[in-house]
Design a protein around this motif. Structure first.
Motif, PDB file in Angstrom:
ATOM      1  N   ARG A   1     -39.060 -28.183  38.255  1.00 51.83           N
ATOM      2  CA  ARG A   1     -39.429 -28.988  36.763  1.00 51.83           C
ATOM      3  C   ARG A   1     -40.980 -28.741  36.575  1.00 51.83           C
ATOM      4  O   ARG A   1     -41.507 -28.605  35.552  1.00 51.83           O
ATOM      5  N   THR A   2     -41.914 -28.636  37.725  1.00 51.09           N
ATOM      6  CA  THR A   2     -43.260 -28.418  37.244  1.00 51.09           C
ATOM      7  C   THR A   2     -43.583 -27.116  36.661  1.00 51.09           C
ATOM      8  O   THR A   2     -44.382 -26.956  35.612  1.00 51.09           O
ATOM      9  N   LEU A   3     -42.862 -26.101  37.218  1.00 46.70           N
ATOM     10  CA  LEU A   3     -42.998 -25.008  36.478  1.00 46.70           C
ATOM     11  C   LEU A   3     -42.400 -24.861  35.035  1.00 46.70           C
ATOM     12  O   LEU A   3     -42.980 -24.526  33.975  1.00 46.70           O
ATOM     13  N   LEU A   4     -41.336 -25.630  34.895  1.00 46.22           N
ATOM     14  CA  LEU A   4     -40.556 -25.595  33.364  1.00 46.22           C
ATOM     15  C   LEU A   4     -41.517 -26.467  32.614  1.00 46.22           C
ATOM     16  O   LEU A   4     -41.410 -26.089  31.437  1.00 46.22           O
ATOM     17  N   ARG A   5     -42.041 -27.680  32.806  1.00 38.99           N
ATOM     18  CA  ARG A   5     -43.128 -28.268  32.167  1.00 38.99           C
ATOM     19  C   ARG A   5     -44.278 -27.470  31.756  1.00 38.99           C
ATOM     20  O   ARG A   5     -44.504 -27.533  30.665  1.00 38.99           O
TER      21      ARG A   5
ATOM     22  N   GLU B   1     -31.818 -10.304  44.813  1.00 38.53           N
ATOM     23  CA  GLU B   1     -31.843 -11.485  45.049  1.00 38.53           C
ATOM     24  C   GLU B   1     -32.848 -11.812  46.204  1.00 38.53           C
ATOM     25  O   GLU B   1     -33.753 -12.703  46.169  1.00 38.53           O
ATOM     26  N   GLN B   2     -33.149 -10.832  47.118  1.00 37.26           N
ATOM     27  CA  GLN B   2     -33.798 -11.234  48.412  1.00 37.26           C
ATOM     28  C   GLN B   2     -35.365 -10.911  48.033  1.00 37.26           C
ATOM     29  O   GLN B   2     -36.219 -11.564  48.908  1.00 37.26           O
ATOM     30  N   ASP B   3     -35.685 -10.186  47.059  1.00 40.43           N
ATOM     31  CA  ASP B   3     -36.994 -10.046  46.741  1.00 40.43           C
ATOM     32  C   ASP B   3     -37.628 -10.746  45.582  1.00 40.43           C
ATOM     33  O   ASP B   3     -38.898 -10.892  45.231  1.00 40.43           O
ATOM     34  N   ALA B   4     -36.863 -11.390  44.857  1.00 39.97           N
ATOM     35  CA  ALA B   4     -37.196 -12.127  43.532  1.00 39.97           C
ATOM     36  C   ALA B   4     -38.175 -13.106  43.810  1.00 39.97           C
ATOM     37  O   ALA B   4     -39.383 -13.204  43.149  1.00 39.97           O
ATOM     38  N   GLU B   5     -38.133 -14.070  44.810  1.00 42.98           N
ATOM     39  CA  GLU B   5     -38.955 -15.030  44.914  1.00 42.98           C
ATOM     40  C   GLU B   5     -40.349 -14.827  45.461  1.00 42.98           C
ATOM     41  O   GLU B   5     -41.382 -15.144  44.702  1.00 42.98           O
ATOM     42  N   HIS B   6     -40.410 -13.741  46.230  1.00 44.88           N
ATOM     43  CA  HIS B   6     -41.718 -13.110  46.611  1.00 44.88           C
ATOM     44  C   HIS B   6     -42.329 -12.468  45.244  1.00 44.88           C
ATOM     45  O   HIS B   6     -43.874 -12.741  45.232  1.00 44.88           O
ATOM     46  N   LEU B   7     -41.922 -11.851  44.620  1.00 48.07           N
ATOM     47  CA  LEU B   7     -42.235 -11.147  43.582  1.00 48.07           C
ATOM     48  C   LEU B   7     -42.609 -12.097  42.403  1.00 48.07           C
ATOM     49  O   LEU B   7     -43.886 -11.879  41.819  1.00 48.07           O
ATOM     50  N   PHE B   8     -41.880 -13.186  42.110  1.00 45.23           N
ATOM     51  CA  PHE B   8     -42.330 -14.410  41.469  1.00 45.23           C
ATOM     52  C   PHE B   8     -43.643 -14.940  41.875  1.00 45.23           C
ATOM     53  O   PHE B   8     -44.593 -15.214  40.976  1.00 45.23           O
TER      54      PHE B   8
ATOM     55  N   VAL C   1     -47.388 -14.308  29.455  1.00 44.32           N
ATOM     56  CA  VAL C   1     -46.714 -13.624  30.438  1.00 44.32           C
ATOM     57  C   VAL C   1     -46.650 -14.672  31.278  1.00 44.32           C
ATOM     58  O   VAL C   1     -45.605 -15.120  32.280  1.00 44.32           O
ATOM     59  N   ARG C   2     -47.831 -15.511  31.646  1.00 46.27           N
ATOM     60  CA  ARG C   2     -47.685 -16.561  32.679  1.00 46.27           C
ATOM     61  C   ARG C   2     -46.618 -17.545  32.234  1.00 46.27           C
ATOM     62  O   ARG C   2     -45.742 -18.092  33.235  1.00 46.27           O
ATOM     63  N   SER C   3     -46.427 -18.113  31.155  1.00 46.72           N
ATOM     64  CA  SER C   3     -45.373 -18.951  30.756  1.00 46.72           C
ATOM     65  C   SER C   3     -43.931 -18.359  30.855  1.00 46.72           C
ATOM     66  O   SER C   3     -43.006 -19.327  31.222  1.00 46.72           O
ATOM     67  N   LYS C   4     -43.945 -17.176  30.577  1.00 44.45           N
ATOM     68  CA  LYS C   4     -42.621 -16.405  30.631  1.00 44.45           C
ATOM     69  C   LYS C   4     -42.267 -16.517  32.251  1.00 44.45           C
ATOM     70  O   LYS C   4     -41.065 -16.615  32.703  1.00 44.45           O
ATOM     71  N   LEU C   5     -43.341 -16.091  33.032  1.00 44.12           N
ATOM     72  CA  LEU C   5     -43.033 -16.129  34.552  1.00 44.12           C
ATOM     73  C   LEU C   5     -42.627 -17.499  34.999  1.00 44.12           C
ATOM     74  O   LEU C   5     -41.698 -17.567  35.608  1.00 44.12           O
ATOM     75  N   GLU C   6     -43.250 -18.574  34.480  1.00 43.65           N
ATOM     76  CA  GLU C   6     -42.834 -20.058  34.919  1.00 43.65           C
ATOM     77  C   GLU C   6     -41.400 -20.367  34.440  1.00 43.65           C
ATOM     78  O   GLU C   6     -40.781 -20.860  35.195  1.00 43.65           O
TER      79      GLU C   6
ATOM     80  N   ALA D   1     -39.080 -18.163  33.857  1.00 43.28           N
ATOM     81  CA  ALA D   1     -37.853 -17.533  34.655  1.00 43.28           C
ATOM     82  C   ALA D   1     -37.920 -17.678  36.140  1.00 43.28           C
ATOM     83  O   ALA D   1     -36.636 -18.143  36.560  1.00 43.28           O
ATOM     84  N   TYR D   2     -39.055 -18.160  36.612  1.00 47.55           N
ATOM     85  CA  TYR D   2     -39.023 -18.784  37.860  1.00 47.55           C
ATOM     86  C   TYR D   2     -38.428 -20.174  38.030  1.00 47.55           C
ATOM     87  O   TYR D   2     -37.606 -20.478  38.869  1.00 47.55           O
TER      88      TYR D   2
END
Length: 973
Positions: free
Chosen positions: A872-876, A829-836, A850-855, A857-858
């Motif tokens: 929303r921005t990422l999901l769009r 949990e503590q590392d996820a956002e940095h890695l995203f 890969v980019r869209s899957k990252l978006e 997931a993030y």
């Protein structure tokens, strides 16, 4: 005089539903040709109960009423297909044993087509002429060759070179085939065409390949191909997948009726024996009674069923030939061994054989016996079996003398003269052997690979020097391998092994054996043997042969993952070859043998300026293979696409299929899923036409991956299962890994994550039979997602740790890019956002999946932590990209997350891949590049009319009305 017999000759046709009157010769050189009258049927009458034929024999003054029994359905099929011209074309193969009535149906088709306004182009295969390259094609195209000037220059040159009209480079059969397709399409604009191919199994190999190529592509042109061939023969026409008419023998009652008319004078026991021997074959029912009468004593002593029916018919024909006068037998024998049907040439050679001048009167007895017929200045056999029967019935000395006589009259044609000289002697003759080797170059220039193989083999038989003989057998073997004739390859290799081979020739023999056996249970032992042979070849000065052997060894390591020791031996061997540092084949060997340990060296070389210097297609293929092996999709697509374009221009379908297959997975990585689907469809088609089974299976399993990623579970699993059987049998680990990847993709894309995890785990387990050190790079993203959604994060983190160690060794873009996703989704949990954020900061413009899957997931991670506005921005962005590339399952997940974030996803028009077939997508994409229908056809080996027909269907599917609107509806990547 009147009688009824089953129809087996060539006739004109009259009758309702078929031509009113079309006459042609049938065994006589008279203007009063026989004709056939069909009774029954016609408009509104339905299928006729029988087809009745009448012939007038103008020579004998008798009228023969002939009844064609049991062929009503076949005649209706022919009429229906001809009736669909000029709207659509098609292919029909007529199968059956000799004498079953195939040629009769073909003649009926010709007559019907001509009456309907079509033009019939005809050619007939002859067994003795099967080695003469493009002989059958030239005969077929003579009436339309005036249009050759309208072909594009490369096609025109290829066709004219094949026919010996102009000198030029060796034409690829596929380029000749494409020229034929366009020549016929142009001619069909004036009138529909019927291509009537009689005894297609005996057409020369290049003609068969070219016409099979055409037949697969005429469904939308006003061209109907009717091919008659003997049942059981392999070859291009036997695997067309076209409609078949499988002609069976006559039923018992009909056969008895026919035999009663033909053999009423014979006793009942004799007729019963003939019935058993004929097995319903119409020609046998007519000819065997004649043979019985002529050879009554021998026939009575023969054991029933001892010989197959075809041999019986040949014996019947040969028996009739034996009764001819000496002069007629000489003419008949020369005609049987000659490749041409030129009357003056045959008479001249027969005069040499007879020792005196023979005139056309020498033909009379053979014509009267219905063995030969004269058409203008051509001397033809009534049935192809006559030719072989004559040769079988004559002594070896007579056959040798007939060939020697032909060689004498062909003094002004050295190519053919040598061919007949080679068949006129027994024992070694080095001069003729050398001439045959020289002939080989001419045969290859005309596209006659089969003829070149025969010439080399015969040359070897005539060669006194053992080493030279072995080398010629090996060269013949290379040609036979290119033709896909495994039995001939094995026979030639065995013959070469018995010769006194030099060290280099033994190495060539090893390489040729290897060509037909990449991968297998004994790979770990075979690899060092190949490497040792390669070293010996290099020591003898043949570095190119050494590289060929080492590439074969490397491919064994790739397909079967032969282990680290075997891979190290390959690398050591290739690195020891001096002067090959910049050879693309060396780079391919390193990459294929050791994609991880040599990944950095290969990547650095490809990233340098040296790789840009290669423009030749072989260099591009090798560099593309190297990029493929180490996992560099962007570079691989670039190199292989350049090679693909050249291979298309050259018409080299075998190498084209290989090049297409290498691109499929990388097109998925780079987000071009629509092109991946079209390439997969074409690769499977061309692999089936020209490539080896292992590549055909590779195309199938990659299609399974595509289907899986799109959520087409049943289709993906079915394709994967079909490949798994072959892969398990040969222990082909790379294919097994791809099978697991396809199944995992299908389950992940449809949300069955636990099942996906179970399938994908084996990709990363070195003890699994599905483990392949490079193929698992493609599964990292899918494995990480499956683990997260199935509760296997801890186990997956252990796998991730091992992959991180691999990433320290190789800079493989595929592995490093997938690890960006895996690290983020598997993070604490503590590392996820940095890695995203770190992952999305990378340049992923060429990695939309890969980019869209990252978006996705993030964005999901943010929404679940109530950071809705940020999500929303990422999901769009994720939704838009996933919709565009065709990842419908993941696109739906993005829409669901947006709805959960309080936003209603906008409806969008269906993606092009959802409404167009892969083939239509390929055509549409080329149209967006501004290519004309003709230019698109040249790329895809289609006629312009077929391209136009596809575009006519594409526009309404995409709800557009012009080419200018295509680009806005297709994948922008």
């Amino acid at each position: 005089m009147q009688r009824e017999v089953p129809l087996h000759g060539w006739y004109g046709v009259r009758g309702a539903g078929l031509p009113a009157a079309v006459g042609f010769r049938a065994g006589c050189d008279s203007q009063d040709a026989p004709f056939l009258r069909l009774e029954g049927g016609g408009a509104g009458a339905g299928s006729p109960s029988r087809a009745r034929y009448e012939t007038e024999d103008s020579v004998g003054g008798s009228v023969v009423t002939t009844q064609l029994h049991g062929r009503d359905d076949e005649l209706c099929t022919l009429r229906e297909m001809i009736g669909r011209l000029p709207g659509t074309g098609g292919v029909l193969t007529v199968l059956g044993e000799p004498g079953i009535g195939k040629t009769t149906l073909l003649r009926a088709a010709v007559a019907a087509a001509e009456e309907s306004g079509a033009v019939a182009l005809e050619t007939t295969g002859v067994e003795a002429e099967a080695r003469v390259p493009f002989a059958g094609l030239h005969q077929l195209l003579r009436p339309v060759m005036a249009g050759v000037g309208r072909l594009p220059a490369p096609q025109r040159t290829a066709l004219q070179s094949a026919f010996g009209v102009v000198d030029g480079p060796v034409p690829e059969v596929s380029m000749v085939a494409f020229a034929v397709l366009n020549l016929l399409a142009e001619a069909a604009e004036d009138a529909p065409l019927l291509l009537a191919l009689d005894d297609a199994q005996w057409l020369d190999a290049p003609t068969q390949e070219a016409l099979a190529f055409v037949a697969r592509r005429v469904s939308r042109d006003p061209i109907l191909v009717v091919a008659v061939l003997h049942k059981g023969h392999a070859g291009p026409f036997a695997s067309l997948g076209a409609a078949d008419l499988d002609l069976a023998g006559l039923d018992d009652s009909t056969a008895r009726h026919v035999l009663a008319q033909e053999a009423g004078d014979l006793s009942l026991p004799v007729r019963e024996r003939i019935l058993r021997e004929a097995r319903g074959n119409p020609l046998a029912l007519v000819e065997l009674p004649v043979a019985w009468r002529d050879q009554r004593e021998a026939a009575q002593q023969a054991t029933p069923g001892f010989l197959p029916l075809t041999a019986r018919l040949e014996r019947a024909f040969a028996g009739r030939a034996a009764e001819l006068p000496a002069d007629s037998r000489d003419v008949l024998l020369v005609a049987a061994v000659d490749h041409a049907d030129d009357l003056s040439e045959i008479l001249a050679a027969a005069s040499v054989l007879a020792g005196r001048t023979l005139t056309v009167e020498a033909l009379d007895a053979a014509v009267a016996a219905r063995l030969l017929r004269v058409e203008g200045l051509r001397l033809l056999f009534h049935h192809p079996l006559v030719r072989s029967a004559v040769q079988m019935s004559e002594t070896l000395t007579r056959r040798l003398s007939a060939n020697a006589a032909l060689a004498e009259v062909l003094a002004d044609e050295p190519y053919r003269r040598t061919w007949h000289l080679a068949q006129s002697i027994i024992g070694p003759d080095d001069d003729i052997a050398d001439e045959l080797v020289a002939n080989r170059a001419i045969s290859l220039r005309r596209g006659g690979t089969a003829m070149a193989a025969w010439e080399l083999e015969r040359s070897a038989q005539l060669t006194s020097d053992h080493a030279k003989r072995g080398r010629r057998l090996l060269l013949a073997c290379e040609h036979a391998f290119g033709l896909g004739r495994a039995d001939q390859v094995e026979r030639l290799l065995r013959a070469a092994e018995r010769s006194g081979l030099t060290m280099l020739d033994r190495a060539r023999l090893e390489w040729l054996r290897e060509l037909s056996d990449n991968g297998g249970p004994d790979d770990a032992l075979r690899v060092p043997q190949l490497c040792e042979t390669a070293r010996e070849s290099a020591d003898e000065g043949d570095v190119q042969l050494a590289l060929r052997l080492l590439l074969s060894a490397a491919l064994r390591c790739w397909w079967a993952d032969a282990g680290p020791d075997a891979r190290a031996v390959v690398v050591s061997a290739v690195e020891s070859l001096e002067g090959t540092e910049n050879d693309p084949r060396r780079l391919a060997i390193l990459a294929v043998a050791e994609p991880v340990l040599r990944g950095r060296a290969v990547h650095d070389w490809l990233s340098g300026t040296a790789s840009a210097a290669y423009a030749d297609v072989e260099g591009l293929r090798m560099l593309g293979m190297a990029a493929h092996a180490i996992g560099d999709p962007v570079r691989a697509v670039g190199l292989l696409s350049r090679a693909e374009l050249t291979l298309r221009e050259q018409g080299r379908l075998g190498l084209l299929s290989h090049t297409l297959i290498l691109q499929i997975g990388h097109l998925l990585c780079t987000g071009d899923w629509e092109r991946a689907a079209t390439v997969s469809e074409e690769a499977h088609r061309t692999a089936g036409e020209s490539a080896r089974a292992i590549w055909s299976n590779a195309a199938l399993v990659l299609e399974a991956v595509i289907r899986g990623l799109r959520g087409e579970v049943d289709e993906a699993l079915g394709l994967a299962a079909s490949v798994a059987t072959t892969a398990h049998r040969g222990r082909l680990v790379h294919l097994l890994a791809c099978v697991q990847l396809a199944k995992g993709a299908a389950f992940v894309a449809t949300g069955r994550h636990a099942m996906a995890y179970d399938e994908l785990c084996s990709l990363f387990d070195p003890d699994s039979p599905n483990y392949h050190q490079r193929a698992n790079f493609d599964g990292v993203l899918l494995f990480a997602e499956a683990a997260v959604h199935s509760g296997h994060e801890e186990q997956a983190r252990g796998v991730l740790a091992d992959l991180e160690k691999v990433a320290l060794v190789t800079p493989s873009p595929l592995l490093h890019t997938h690890l960006l996703y895996a690290r983020a989704v598997l993070a604490e949990e503590q590392d996820a956002e940095h890695l995203f954020r770190t992952a999305l900061a990378e340049d992923l413009s060429r990695w939309p999946l890969v980019r869209s899957k990252l978006e996705l997931a993030y964005g999901t991670w943010l929404r679940r932590r109530r950071r809705v506005a940020e999500s929303r921005t990422l999901l769009r962005s994720a939704r838009a990209t996933l919709e565009l590339i065709g990842a419908t399952g993941w696109a739906e997940q993005a829409r669901a997350e947006l709805r959960a974030a309080g936003e209603r996803a906008l409806s969008v028009a269906p993606a092009a891949h959802a409404v167009l077939s892969p083939h239509e997508l390929q055509i549409a994409r080329l149209a967006t590049q501004g290519l004309s229908n003709r230019e698109i056809g040249e790329r895809l080996y289609l006629s312009p009319r077929t391209v136009g027909w596809h575009l006519y269907r594409i526009f309404p599917k995409l709800d557009i009305t012009s080419r200018a609107q295509l680009a806005s509806r297709l994948n922008p990547f």
